[in-house]
Design a protein around this motif. Sequence first.
Motif, short mmCIF file in Angstrom:
data_model
loop_
_atom_site.label_atom_id
_atom_site.label_comp_id
_atom_site.label_asym_id
_atom_site.label_seq_id
_atom_site.Cartn_x
_atom_site.Cartn_y
_atom_site.Cartn_z
N LEU A 70 87.95 47.86 45.29
CA LEU A 70 89.05 48.53 44.58
C LEU A 70 90.40 48.01 45.06
CD1 LEU A 70 87.78 52.23 44.48
CD2 LEU A 70 87.58 50.46 42.74
N TYR A 71 90.54 47.79 46.38
CA TYR A 71 91.77 47.19 46.91
C TYR A 71 92.03 45.84 46.25
CZ TYR A 71 92.71 50.28 50.95
OH TYR A 71 93.06 51.33 51.75
N ILE A 72 91.01 44.99 46.25
CA ILE A 72 91.17 43.63 45.75
C ILE A 72 91.53 43.64 44.28
CG2 ILE A 72 89.90 41.49 45.24
CD1 ILE A 72 90.69 41.75 48.14
N GLU A 73 90.86 44.47 43.50
CA GLU A 73 91.19 44.52 42.08
C GLU A 73 92.61 45.03 41.88
OE1 GLU A 73 89.48 46.23 37.85
OE2 GLU A 73 89.05 47.31 39.69
N GLY A 74 93.00 46.06 42.66
CA GLY A 74 94.35 46.58 42.54
C GLY A 74 95.41 45.54 42.86
N LEU A 75 95.20 44.77 43.96
CA LEU A 75 96.13 43.70 44.33
C LEU A 75 96.17 42.61 43.27
CD1 LEU A 75 95.36 43.27 48.14
CD2 LEU A 75 97.45 44.19 47.13
N GLY A 76 94.97 42.21 42.80
CA GLY A 76 94.90 41.13 41.81
C GLY A 76 95.62 41.48 40.53
N ARG A 77 95.44 42.70 40.04
CA ARG A 77 96.09 43.09 38.79
C ARG A 77 97.60 43.30 38.98
NH1 ARG A 77 92.47 43.69 34.87
NH2 ARG A 77 90.33 44.23 35.41
N GLN A 78 97.98 43.65 40.20
CA GLN A 78 99.41 43.77 40.48
C GLN A 78 100.08 42.40 40.45
OE1 GLN A 78 100.14 46.07 44.02
NE2 GLN A 78 102.33 45.68 44.03
N LEU A 79 99.38 41.39 40.96
CA LEU A 79 99.91 40.03 40.97
C LEU A 79 99.87 39.41 39.58
CD1 LEU A 79 98.16 38.70 44.19
CD2 LEU A 79 100.63 39.03 43.91
N TYR A 80 98.74 39.61 38.90
CA TYR A 80 98.52 38.94 37.61
C TYR A 80 97.77 39.92 36.71
CZ TYR A 80 97.19 35.25 34.33
OH TYR A 80 97.03 34.48 33.20
N PRO A 81 98.51 40.71 35.90
CA PRO A 81 97.88 41.78 35.11
C PRO A 81 96.75 41.31 34.21
CG PRO A 81 100.27 42.00 35.09
CD PRO A 81 99.98 40.67 35.74
#
Length: 546
Positions: free
Chosen positions: A410-421
């Motif tokens: 969940l952390y990784i997905e949250g960071l990834g979508r924050q960087l590149y929606p």
Amino acid sequence: MIKLKELSRLYNINKTIVEYGLIELLPRQHRPFSYTLMRIVLFWVRTKHQHLSLPERLRLSLQSLGPIYIKLGQMLSTRRDLLPPIYADQLAYLQDNVPPFCGELAIKQIESSLGKTIDELFENFDATALASASIAQVHTATLREDNREVVIKVIRPEIEKTIQADIQLMKWLAQLMQRFLKDSERLRPVEVVYEYEKTIIDELDLMREGANAIQLRRNFLGSKLLYVPEIYSDYCTKNVLVMERIYGIPVSDIDALEAQGTDLKLLAERGVETFFTQVFRDSFFHADMHPGNVFVSYDHPEDPLWIGIDCGIVGTLNNEDKRYLAENFLAFFNRDYRQVAQLHIDSGWVPEDTPLEEFEFAIRAVCEPIFEKPLSEISFAAVLINLFNTARRYNMKVQPQLVLLQKTLLYIEGLGRQLYPQLDLWDTAKPFLEDWMKEQVSPTNLLKKLQQKAPFWLEKLPDLPELVYHNLASGKSLQKQQKQLIVSITKQQQKNSKSYFYIGIAATLTLVSTLAYLQTDKNLAMIAGIPGLFAWFLAWRHTNNE
């Protein structure tokens, strides 16, 4: 039995809820009766922060409750697809902006742990904390022996007592859930709390964190995916950790990343690849990758490199869990819901008597509407939540060993979508998992496993004839014992059948004698009764005969 300390902590939690007006997070019609009762009991407590917004009050309340609740806020801050931005922005302050403790206390703890004065160990020691988190804070300095720039991590004084009180309270609440909650067998709250206790207590030991960081650094040495700072073990104790100082852009500072021309799409994809590499290649993953612990190197923005710090929480998986996870992920990606259902049964995550077709249909009903969206819009968090809600009907048990993995994903997905929606988590992960599965059954991997086992086999080879002989001998002995057991059972059955025969005759003659006596036919009663008594005697004697 709950103790006075836990009661005191429960009181503080209830007081904080009232004081910060957190009940406003729930619509009035859904506010529990327990809150009304709590408000009556704590009639003297007034809401003191009405001038602040509700998101600010939520952040301050978690901050005031201590490290366990701060960590909850840290995780929620990365879930912008689950929380409104105003809440996520406030909770993000918990990542590295927790109020620091006094620098003088930090100096005393460093000197006490390392056995030397600050001036003997370091130059340019900054008593003002560079960053402060829920369990520790860091200060900058230069090593006196070789002028290397370092950061010094120091555990908060008395923090262990607060954590222990919270953990005991959580255990008590978990035991109540297990006793009274309908879903307790599936959720296994007590096991989850014990797993969490182990994790957070381990995080209080900075020697363990240093060892984790050394291992993670070795796993990614020379990699383009992740850089882990060097640990200076000679300066590390349970309460103090000294490591290389790194310079990077906080991953949450999107403006700074864009200003230096960072390839955000590649950075997001590499974050996903880093996670799956740690899990499936190394079976050793950083399990606390919230934005406060992740930076991006200033060098080569077109070829961005992640920097990971704070390895206090790491997770591991055994080979069986890895295989089931990889097969589950691939089955989801390929929309093979029957395989997903079968894997859940095979792994023991749901009971083995679960109807396969019914379970498959339930999973399909949950997942198909999600897959109708463009892949880039699919949230893995939404899939997990819907799947868990469905699995509740089939008594799916919480797997404590997977809790850290789920949180990290969940952390990784949250960071990834924050960087590149537009990040397509599914499309990024699928090729990696397919390659990993192929590698597991490849001749190269088979040869590697044979090479790993060869020394053990060679060591046991001289003993092989003797082992074979003993196994054959024990096999014959076992066979003899089995024959003796069969003979014994047969004799017992024969004895029982004779006993039943005599009992049957005795019961019949007794019944005839009784009926004759009732009909006043005393002669017939005596003729049947005497042999009946004799038959009962034979039955008793045969049954008790050794």
